[in-house]
Design an enzyme around this catalytic site. Sequence first.
Site, PDB file in Angstrom:
ATOM      1  NE  ARG A  17      -1.972  -1.564   3.541  1.00  0.00           N
ATOM      2  CZ  ARG A  17      -2.773  -1.616   4.997  1.00  0.00           C
ATOM      3  NH1 ARG A  17      -4.101  -1.336   4.838  1.00  0.00           N
ATOM      4  NH2 ARG A  17      -2.153  -1.984   5.934  1.00  0.00           N
ATOM      5  CG  ASP A  53      -5.925  -2.514   1.304  1.00  0.00           C
ATOM      6  OD1 ASP A  53      -6.234  -3.475   1.466  1.00  0.00           O
ATOM      7  OD2 ASP A  53      -6.435  -1.565   1.923  1.00  0.00           O
ATOM      8  CB  VAL A  54      -4.598  -7.862  -0.626  1.00  0.00           C
ATOM      9  CG1 VAL A  54      -3.262  -8.038  -1.108  1.00  0.00           C
ATOM     10  CG2 VAL A  54      -4.310  -7.815   1.096  1.00  0.00           C
ATOM     11  CB  SER A  96       0.438 -18.050  11.708  1.00  0.00           C
ATOM     12  OG  SER A  96       0.533 -17.919  13.081  1.00  0.00           O
ATOM     13  CE1 TYR A 109      -2.604 -12.922  12.097  1.00  0.00           C
ATOM     14  CE2 TYR A 109      -1.759 -14.518  13.857  1.00  0.00           C
ATOM     15  CZ  TYR A 109      -1.706 -13.937  12.683  1.00  0.00           C
ATOM     16  OH  TYR A 109      -0.550 -14.092  12.141  1.00  0.00           O
ATOM     17  N   PRO A 144       5.111 -19.736  10.394  1.00  0.00           N
ATOM     18  CG  PRO A 144       5.850 -17.643   9.446  1.00  0.00           C
ATOM     19  CD  PRO A 144       4.488 -18.607   9.563  1.00  0.00           C
ATOM     20  N   GLY A 145       6.165 -19.034  13.855  1.00  0.00           N
ATOM     21  CA  GLY A 145       5.764 -18.831  15.274  1.00  0.00           C
ATOM     22  C   GLY A 145       6.105 -17.270  15.359  1.00  0.00           C
ATOM     23  CG  LEU A 146       6.568 -15.539  19.144  1.00  0.00           C
ATOM     24  CD1 LEU A 146       7.087 -15.887  20.607  1.00  0.00           C
ATOM     25  CD2 LEU A 146       5.620 -14.528  19.246  1.00  0.00           C
ATOM     26  CB  THR A 160       8.012  -8.374  11.451  1.00  0.00           C
ATOM     27  OG1 THR A 160       6.560  -8.665  11.986  1.00  0.00           O
ATOM     28  CG2 THR A 160       8.602  -9.486  10.677  1.00  0.00           C
TER      29      THR A 160
HETATM   30  P1  NDP Z   1       4.610  -6.823   9.050  1.00  0.00           P
HETATM   31  O1  NDP Z   1       3.521  -5.725   9.638  1.00  0.00           O
HETATM   32  O2  NDP Z   1       6.158  -6.336   9.228  1.00  0.00           O
HETATM   33  O3  NDP Z   1       4.125  -6.712   7.518  1.00  0.00           O
HETATM   34  C1  NDP Z   1       2.929  -6.978   7.255  1.00  0.00           C
HETATM   35  C2  NDP Z   1       2.848  -6.492   5.542  1.00  0.00           C
HETATM   36  O4  NDP Z   1       1.221  -6.847   5.089  1.00  0.00           O
HETATM   37  C3  NDP Z   1       3.110  -5.295   5.229  1.00  0.00           C
HETATM   38  O5  NDP Z   1       3.845  -5.000   4.274  1.00  0.00           O
HETATM   39  C4  NDP Z   1       1.837  -4.449   5.299  1.00  0.00           C
HETATM   40  O6  NDP Z   1       1.886  -3.402   4.458  1.00  0.00           O
HETATM   41  C5  NDP Z   1       1.139  -5.622   4.476  1.00  0.00           C
HETATM   42  N1  NDP Z   1      -0.435  -5.480   4.508  1.00  0.00           N
HETATM   43  C6  NDP Z   1      -1.326  -5.293   5.594  1.00  0.00           C
HETATM   44  N2  NDP Z   1      -2.482  -5.392   5.214  1.00  0.00           N
HETATM   45  C7  NDP Z   1      -2.173  -5.241   3.733  1.00  0.00           C
HETATM   46  C8  NDP Z   1      -3.241  -4.675   3.062  1.00  0.00           C
HETATM   47  N3  NDP Z   1      -4.578  -4.801   3.256  1.00  0.00           N
HETATM   48  N4  NDP Z   1      -3.047  -4.514   1.645  1.00  0.00           N
HETATM   49  C9  NDP Z   1      -1.898  -4.792   1.457  1.00  0.00           C
HETATM   50  N5  NDP Z   1      -0.733  -5.215   1.976  1.00  0.00           N
HETATM   51  C10 NDP Z   1      -1.219  -5.162   3.452  1.00  0.00           C
HETATM   52  O7  NDP Z   1       4.372  -8.113   9.758  1.00  0.00           O
HETATM   53  P2  NDP Z   1       4.939  -9.703   9.149  1.00  0.00           P
HETATM   54  O8  NDP Z   1       5.806  -9.486   8.252  1.00  0.00           O
HETATM   55  O9  NDP Z   1       5.269 -10.369  10.457  1.00  0.00           O
HETATM   56  O10 NDP Z   1       3.881 -10.383   8.500  1.00  0.00           O
HETATM   57  C11 NDP Z   1       3.619 -11.022   7.462  1.00  0.00           C
HETATM   58  C12 NDP Z   1       2.618 -12.171   7.431  1.00  0.00           C
HETATM   59  O11 NDP Z   1       3.265 -13.165   8.241  1.00  0.00           O
HETATM   60  C13 NDP Z   1       1.268 -11.850   7.891  1.00  0.00           C
HETATM   61  O12 NDP Z   1       0.279 -12.650   7.095  1.00  0.00           O
HETATM   62  C14 NDP Z   1       1.479 -12.336   9.218  1.00  0.00           C
HETATM   63  O13 NDP Z   1      -0.097 -12.765   9.868  1.00  0.00           O
HETATM   64  C15 NDP Z   1       2.278 -13.546   9.102  1.00  0.00           C
HETATM   65  N6  NDP Z   1       3.162 -14.204  10.432  1.00  0.00           N
HETATM   66  C16 NDP Z   1       3.762 -13.369  11.137  1.00  0.00           C
HETATM   67  C17 NDP Z   1       4.292 -13.826  12.064  1.00  0.00           C
HETATM   68  C18 NDP Z   1       5.103 -12.953  13.159  1.00  0.00           C
HETATM   69  O14 NDP Z   1       5.378 -13.313  14.201  1.00  0.00           O
HETATM   70  N7  NDP Z   1       5.479 -11.646  12.792  1.00  0.00           N
HETATM   71  C19 NDP Z   1       4.123 -15.222  12.430  1.00  0.00           C
HETATM   72  C20 NDP Z   1       3.435 -15.861  11.583  1.00  0.00           C
HETATM   73  C21 NDP Z   1       2.656 -15.283  10.578  1.00  0.00           C
HETATM   74  P3  NDP Z   1       1.488  -1.806   5.213  1.00  0.00           P
HETATM   75  O15 NDP Z   1       2.630  -1.504   5.740  1.00  0.00           O
HETATM   76  O16 NDP Z   1       0.901  -0.998   4.130  1.00  0.00           O
HETATM   77  O17 NDP Z   1       0.363  -2.203   6.496  1.00  0.00           O
HETATM   78  C1  8X3 Z   2       1.970 -14.844  14.104  1.00  0.00           C
HETATM   79  C2  8X3 Z   2       2.438 -15.404  15.495  1.00  0.00           C
HETATM   80  O1  8X3 Z   2       2.062 -16.445  17.578  1.00  0.00           O
HETATM   81  O2  8X3 Z   2       1.966 -13.719  17.258  1.00  0.00           O
HETATM   82  O3  8X3 Z   2       0.993 -15.573  13.512  1.00  0.00           O
HETATM   83  O4  8X3 Z   2       0.097 -15.614  16.559  1.00  0.00           O
HETATM   84  S1  8X3 Z   2       1.563 -15.305  16.751  1.00  0.00           S
END
Ligand code: NDP
Ligand code: 8X3
Length: 259
Positions: free
Chosen positions: A34, A59-60, A139, A152, A182-184, A187
């Site tokens: 975005r 935006d997805v 996740s 979530y 992934p776990g924790l 980011t």
């Molecule tokens: P971040 O917040 O660092 O990154 C999330 C990304 O998704 C950003 O680029 C964000 O863009 C984008 N995004 C969110 N909403 C939208 C939207 N509506 N349209 C387009 N882009 C969007 O988190 P993570 O990298 O950790 O998360 C990435 C994925 O990993 C997610 O699906 C999350 O659920 C999953 N995950 C994360 C874990 C963790 O512990 N971090 C563990 C397990 C899974 P913008 O900056 O514009 O918001």
């Molecule tokens: C992100 C990992 O454990 O915070 O999916 O839900 S957790």
Amino acid sequence: MKKIALITGATSGIGEACARKFAQGDYDLIVTGRNQPKLDALKASLSEWGADVLPLVFDVRDRQAAIEAVDVLPDRWRDVDVLINNAGLALGLEKEYEGRFDDWETMIDTNIKGLLTMTRLIVPHMVERNRGHIINIGSVAGDAAYAGGNVYCATKAAVKAITDGLRIDLVDTRIRVTNLKPGLVETNFSVTRFHGNKAQADNVYRGIHPLTGADIADTAFFAASAPEHVQIAEVLILATHQANGTVCSKDPDREESLS
Ligand code: NDP
Ligand code: 8X3
């Protein structure tokens, strides 16, 4: 001709790390998100590895915008080899009966419907070519609910079902389907979850030596690089001191001992 990876949510965290890993691994990239300035900066930094990069800003959750972005893809970018459905978020940790309606809608519209939209738009081209790989970022939260995780966790359980269903639908093709769980991972995830409260977010990862986006990107690249007859269907990736979605060992002195 280099392979093409399309990564949603490439402006931060796991998505950005995947962009770097696949660029280093000789892919050209379609990066979506975005935030136009962040996508432009990413494009500039990926040129270091000689990657050709096409940023797409949408935006997805906005299905029409996604359709239009994919519709006008130049011919050279139409044949996506790897789709990484990464864009997603958690909002809040309230009890289900106290949760915010807006947060629920945002999570469901992004994590489930956004992922489905991108799958519906990109996978038909893979089927035409009988070639491709879809990597969905699920996740550990999809394996079992944890306190306050309710909606979530449900979205990530849905990602598991949607990924498994797609694998069944594509079983007579050469297309592979992977659920990375992934776990924790440290980011921006928890900053978003806690509506910008950085101190609260930092506390999630204190004393656990969390995963990084690069750890997840390595696994995504490993799955995409496996021999063609090998389908990495699902991978659960945890920090060493995390046993599942609810059991972690936290020690304030640990951060340095593992680094
Ligand atoms: P971040 O917040 O660092 O990154 C999330 C990304 O998704 C950003 O680029 C964000 O863009 C984008 N995004 C969110 N909403 C939208 C939207 N509506 N349209 C387009 N882009 C969007 O988190 P993570 O990298 O950790 O998360 C990435 C994925 O990993 C997610 O699906 C999350 O659920 C999953 N995950 C994360 C874990 C963790 O512990 N971090 C563990 C397990 C899974 P913008 O900056 O514009 O918001
Ligand atoms: C992100 C990992 O454990 O915070 O999916 O839900 S957790």
